[in-house]
Scaffold this motif. Structure first.
Motif, PDB file in Angstrom:
ATOM      1  N   ASP A   6      37.546  62.743  41.465  1.00  0.00           N
ATOM      2  CA  ASP A   6      36.632  63.505  40.610  1.00  0.00           C
ATOM      3  C   ASP A   6      35.706  62.614  39.790  1.00  0.00           C
ATOM      4  N   ASN A   7      35.804  61.308  39.981  1.00  0.00           N
ATOM      5  CA  ASN A   7      34.958  60.355  39.255  1.00  0.00           C
ATOM      6  C   ASN A   7      35.022  60.547  37.740  1.00  0.00           C
ATOM      7  N   VAL A   8      36.234  60.692  37.217  1.00  0.00           N
ATOM      8  CA  VAL A   8      36.387  60.872  35.767  1.00  0.00           C
ATOM      9  C   VAL A   8      36.406  59.530  35.028  1.00  0.00           C
ATOM     10  N   VAL A   9      36.657  58.445  35.761  1.00  0.00           N
ATOM     11  CA  VAL A   9      36.685  57.124  35.151  1.00  0.00           C
ATOM     12  C   VAL A   9      35.276  56.516  35.215  1.00  0.00           C
ATOM     13  N   PRO A  10      34.730  56.063  34.087  1.00  0.00           N
ATOM     14  CA  PRO A  10      33.378  55.494  34.096  1.00  0.00           C
ATOM     15  C   PRO A  10      33.275  54.278  35.023  1.00  0.00           C
ATOM     16  N   ARG A  11      32.164  54.230  35.758  1.00  0.00           N
ATOM     17  CA  ARG A  11      31.808  53.044  36.539  1.00  0.00           C
ATOM     18  C   ARG A  11      30.607  52.384  35.890  1.00  0.00           C
ATOM     19  N   TYR A  12      30.415  51.097  36.179  1.00  0.00           N
ATOM     20  CA  TYR A  12      29.393  50.326  35.487  1.00  0.00           C
ATOM     21  C   TYR A  12      28.491  49.601  36.472  1.00  0.00           C
ATOM     22  N   ASP A  13      27.242  49.426  36.049  1.00  0.00           N
ATOM     23  CA  ASP A  13      26.299  48.647  36.848  1.00  0.00           C
ATOM     24  C   ASP A  13      26.631  47.158  36.787  1.00  0.00           C
ATOM     25  N   ALA A  14      27.262  46.744  35.710  1.00  0.00           N
ATOM     26  CA  ALA A  14      27.609  45.331  35.553  1.00  0.00           C
ATOM     27  C   ALA A  14      28.872  45.207  34.720  1.00  0.00           C
ATOM     28  N   ILE A  15      29.753  44.303  35.139  1.00  0.00           N
ATOM     29  CA  ILE A  15      30.974  44.000  34.391  1.00  0.00           C
ATOM     30  C   ILE A  15      31.001  42.496  34.162  1.00  0.00           C
ATOM     31  N   LEU A  16      31.044  42.097  32.897  1.00  0.00           N
ATOM     32  CA  LEU A  16      30.982  40.690  32.510  1.00  0.00           C
ATOM     33  C   LEU A  16      32.306  40.298  31.859  1.00  0.00           C
ATOM     34  N   VAL A  17      32.946  39.280  32.379  1.00  0.00           N
ATOM     35  CA  VAL A  17      34.299  38.907  31.963  1.00  0.00           C
ATOM     36  C   VAL A  17      34.285  37.530  31.309  1.00  0.00           C
ATOM     37  N   ASP A  18      34.672  37.472  30.038  1.00  0.00           N
ATOM     38  CA  ASP A  18      34.810  36.197  29.335  1.00  0.00           C
ATOM     39  C   ASP A  18      36.269  35.755  29.371  1.00  0.00           C
ATOM     40  N   GLU A  19      36.515  34.453  29.133  1.00  0.00           N
ATOM     41  CA  GLU A  19      37.874  33.875  29.104  1.00  0.00           C
ATOM     42  C   GLU A  19      38.592  34.065  30.432  1.00  0.00           C
ATOM     43  N   GLY A  20      37.876  33.882  31.534  1.00  0.00           N
ATOM     44  CA  GLY A  20      38.453  34.137  32.854  1.00  0.00           C
ATOM     45  C   GLY A  20      39.716  33.361  33.138  1.00  0.00           C
ATOM     46  N   GLN A  21      39.867  32.171  32.537  1.00  0.00           N
ATOM     47  CA  GLN A  21      41.064  31.369  32.793  1.00  0.00           C
ATOM     48  C   GLN A  21      42.327  32.049  32.280  1.00  0.00           C
ATOM     49  N   ASP A  22      42.191  33.036  31.389  1.00  0.00           N
ATOM     50  CA  ASP A  22      43.358  33.732  30.845  1.00  0.00           C
ATOM     51  C   ASP A  22      43.741  34.960  31.664  1.00  0.00           C
ATOM     52  N   TYR A  23      42.944  35.286  32.671  1.00  0.00           N
ATOM     53  CA  TYR A  23      43.165  36.499  33.460  1.00  0.00           C
ATOM     54  C   TYR A  23      44.061  36.231  34.666  1.00  0.00           C
ATOM     55  N   GLN A  24      44.778  37.270  35.060  1.00  0.00           N
ATOM     56  CA  GLN A  24      45.430  37.282  36.359  1.00  0.00           C
ATOM     57  C   GLN A  24      44.380  37.673  37.405  1.00  0.00           C
ATOM     58  N   LEU A  25      44.522  37.154  38.611  1.00  0.00           N
ATOM     59  CA  LEU A  25      43.586  37.526  39.680  1.00  0.00           C
ATOM     60  C   LEU A  25      43.592  39.031  39.931  1.00  0.00           C
ATOM     61  N   SER A  26      44.752  39.650  39.748  1.00  0.00           N
ATOM     62  CA  SER A  26      44.846  41.099  39.971  1.00  0.00           C
ATOM     63  C   SER A  26      44.020  41.881  38.954  1.00  0.00           C
ATOM     64  N   TRP A  27      43.847  41.336  37.759  1.00  0.00           N
ATOM     65  CA  TRP A  27      42.998  42.011  36.765  1.00  0.00           C
ATOM     66  C   TRP A  27      41.547  42.042  37.242  1.00  0.00           C
ATOM     67  N   TRP A  28      41.095  40.886  37.748  1.00  0.00           N
ATOM     68  CA  TRP A  28      39.724  40.803  38.268  1.00  0.00           C
ATOM     69  C   TRP A  28      39.521  41.801  39.411  1.00  0.00           C
ATOM     70  N   ASP A  29      40.480  41.854  40.308  1.00  0.00           N
ATOM     71  CA  ASP A  29      40.366  42.789  41.429  1.00  0.00           C
ATOM     72  C   ASP A  29      40.340  44.236  40.944  1.00  0.00           C
ATOM     73  N   THR A  30      41.088  44.530  39.893  1.00  0.00           N
ATOM     74  CA  THR A  30      41.083  45.890  39.333  1.00  0.00           C
ATOM     75  C   THR A  30      39.725  46.203  38.705  1.00  0.00           C
ATOM     76  N   LEU A  31      39.183  45.259  37.965  1.00  0.00           N
ATOM     77  CA  LEU A  31      37.870  45.471  37.355  1.00  0.00           C
ATOM     78  C   LEU A  31      36.784  45.686  38.402  1.00  0.00           C
ATOM     79  N   ARG A  32      36.891  45.007  39.519  1.00  0.00           N
ATOM     80  CA  ARG A  32      35.882  45.157  40.582  1.00  0.00           C
ATOM     81  C   ARG A  32      35.764  46.603  41.039  1.00  0.00           C
TER      82      ARG A  32
END
Length: 621
Positions: free
Chosen positions: A351-377
């Motif tokens: 139902d597309n209830v979760v907002p999608r974005y034209d751009a997602i910018l991630v700071d402090e990438g070294q603190d992220y799990q790779l799975s977080w990045w994949d989820t944000l994508r």
């Protein structure tokens, strides 16, 4: 000589809280009628208080003024007498009576005068010191007689009618006549037996405009490489930027957010650190003609707050709450299970209830799990843009090693990392000691050593001090090292508001905060033991607050300050050493000067500390 005004008159239109019409009238009145020896401080930072004006003459006295643009006909005002308490200011409109006591200007100036005497000018003579301080109220749009009648009881309660020359209350008549003797009777005084330049300097530490507030009005400057990264996108829309501490990674990210907002894009900025969001927003509003819109038109969240928002939007609050029931599984939830839940929600969002974005910018990438990045994508619109910035040297959660080129092969990137190596943040002297620390103590495979800006000269005054001590007196040493900056001015223009204290322990940090408060020095901090309250404190933590800043090394990642006091209690593990490096690289260069003091109880770091320009070993008496 020219009058000293802080902030300068030409910056009035860009103040975070613009002057009201009445405040500007009063400023013009003071500037026109006061002798030039009187300094004028507009909306000064004063330990959490924000009076409208403070006037200071090093030889004659101090004055604090509250300005009220009130129309006394818009509301029916009256004062209610109370037994044993100050009279309460009330308002009546449309038959309804309501309290206005929180806005009572008589109470405000009484508080200002008490605190100036007791806290901010502690060396004023006990018996006669109050005679150097004027505390007044000005109503630019109300008749003098009506104002005096309305507040007569309040003024009598606070003893202001006994010495009216030190407690003037005036209206539009006195302003219109240019009557300084009515608005500020002591303004013609050129000397006082009880005021000295030394006492004036005590107060200036609280009044001066902090360096970061001044910087906030200046346009964001980027070098050519940074500008290209901030104003362009790759063919795929995916870009990764690797940079050393102070090289402008966060500046590029914030400027890119402003650029995308200008293009009417839906932008999500995601951090690991909650407190970093305020810094990024403050940077973004300084970029370009439309940067000011970025704060409100982009979405700014740390990763786990974004996950919570997704769960609420998808009506999965029960599933979200269930994750946190097992206390023993907390780290597992934070690292993996929450991201997995959100990833599943996005996969099944028919139902597309979760907002999608034209751009997602991630700071402090070294603190992220790779799975977080994949989820944000999965929250990025088709054809959208994804930006990741990172510095493996600041790997305080030991996650950077997972971000290998092989692991990232399916993460959407094409081509190598973009590199930012030149450090513009740190003074050259401080940068050299940070480099030495990294080479001595951090894993060679993770080091991204900052490079000095060769185009700049080493002109900024920099004070570097290392104090080795023992845990039993560490809190007292931290308190003393913070306050010693203000006993003699070694660095130009320092203010209490730009003082930052960092440590890794909330319990220890709270001890230092309490020790400062015993001296009357207030702090904005993030040390509450309650997790929910600590989170609220982090959301509310920003450099523009008028108090001393105190937070953890974790929470100050990405930030900067020109006056830092850093406490190191352990520094044994690689994670702790990376955290120390992060703290050392938070010092901001300034042509006015900057200072970093490290207090350490770590024997493992003592030999390194002894290499610093100033080293002292403090032990109990």
């Amino acid at each position: 000589m020219a009058r000293y005004v802080s902030p300068p008159v030409d910056s009035f239109d860009s103040l975070r809280q613009p002057l009201t019409r009445g405040e500007r009238m009063v400023f013009d009145f003071f500037d026109r009628n006061l002798p030039e020896a009187w300094e004028i401080y507009v909306q000064p930072h004063m330990n959490g208080l924000r009076p409208d004006f403070v006037l200071l003459n090093p030889s004659a006295g101090i004055a604090v003024f509250e300005i009220k643009d009130w129309n006394l006909d818009a509301v029916t005002y009256e004062v209610e007498l109370r037994e044993g308490k100050s009279p309460r200011l009330l308002g009546k409109r449309n038959g309804e009576t309501f309290s206005l006591q929180s806005q009572n200007p008589i109470e405000k100036i009484h508080q200002y005068k008490q605190e100036i005497f007791k806290l901010y000018c502690p060396r004023l003579a006990k018996q006669f010191g109050y005679a150097t301080i004027t505390a007044g109220v000005i109503f630019p749009f109300a008749d003098d007689a009506r104002v005096h009648e309305l507040f007569r009881a309040s003024m009598q309660y606070r003893g202001m009618t006994q010495y009216p020359e030190y407690s003037p209350v005036s209206g539009r008549g006195a302003l219109a006549r240019g009557d300084l003797s009515a608005v500020f009777p002591e303004g013609r005084r050129s000397r006082s037996l009880y005021m000295t330049p030394e006492y004036a300097n005590d107060l200036r530490y609280w009044l001066r405009e902090p360096d970061f507030t001044e910087a906030q009005r200046q346009p964001l400057e980027l070098d050519n490489n940074q500008r290209v990264l901030a104003t362009s996108r790759t063919q795929s829309g995916y870009r990764r930027i690797k940079g050393s501490a102070g090289s402008g990674k966060s500046l590029v990210l914030a400027a890119r957010a402003a650029e995308l907002v200008r293009q009417n894009k839906d932008v999500l900025v995601v951090t690991f650190n909650i407190t970093l969001l305020h810094y990024l927003m403050d940077v973004a509003v300084r970029w370009g003609q439309t940067g000011g819109k970025t704060r409100n038109r982009a979405t700014w969240l740390n990763f786990h707050a974004w996950c919570s928002r997704v769960c609420i939007a998808a009506d999965m609050e029960k599933e979200y709450q269930d994750l946190w029931k097992e206390k023993s599984q907390l780290q597992e939830v934070l690292k993996y299970r929450l991201a997995a839940l959100v990833s599943s929600i996005l996969d099944n969002d028919e139902d597309n209830v979760v907002p999608r974005y034209d751009a997602i910018l991630v700071d402090e990438g070294q603190d992220y799990q790779l799975s977080w990045w994949d989820t944000l994508r999965k929250a990025c619109k088709p054809g959208g843009e994804m930006l990741l910035v990172a510095d493996a040297t600041q790997d305080i959660y030991e996650t950077a090693s997972a971000w290998t080129d092989e692991a990232m092969s399916g993460a959407g990137f094409a081509g190598p990392w973009s590199n930012l190596d030149v450090s513009y943040r740190m003074p050259k002297k401080a940068l050299n000691y940070a480099r030495d620390f990294a080479l001595r103590f951090l894993p060679k495979e993770n080091i991204n050593i900052p490079v000095n800006d060769q185009a700049s000269l080493e002109l900024e005054p920099t004070q570097l001090r290392w104090v080795h001590t023992v845990p039993e007196i560490a809190i007292d040493v931290c308190r003393d090292e913070i306050t010693q900056f203000f006993t003699e001015e070694k660095i130009e223009g320092l203010t209490f508001a730009e003082t930052t204290f960092l440590c890794s322990s909330k319990q220890f940090g709270m001890g230092v905060v309490n020790a400062l408060e015993e001296l009357g020095i207030n702090s904005v901090h993030t040390y509450d033991r309650d997790k929910q309250e600590s989170r609220r404190q982090k959301v509310g933590f920003y450099m523009g607050d008028a108090r001393v800043k105190a937070t953890t090394l974790h929470s100050f990642k990405g930030w900067e300050s020109r006056l830092l006091v850093l406490y190191i209690g352990g520094a044994a593990s690689q994670q702790e050493l990376a955290l120390v490096y992060t703290g050392l690289t938070r010092l901001k260069r300034s042509m006015k000067g900057s200072a970093l003091t490290v207090i350490s109880t770590s024997e493992a770091l003592r030999e390194y500390g002894e290499t610093w320009p100033e080293f002292e070993h403090k032990v109990p008496f």
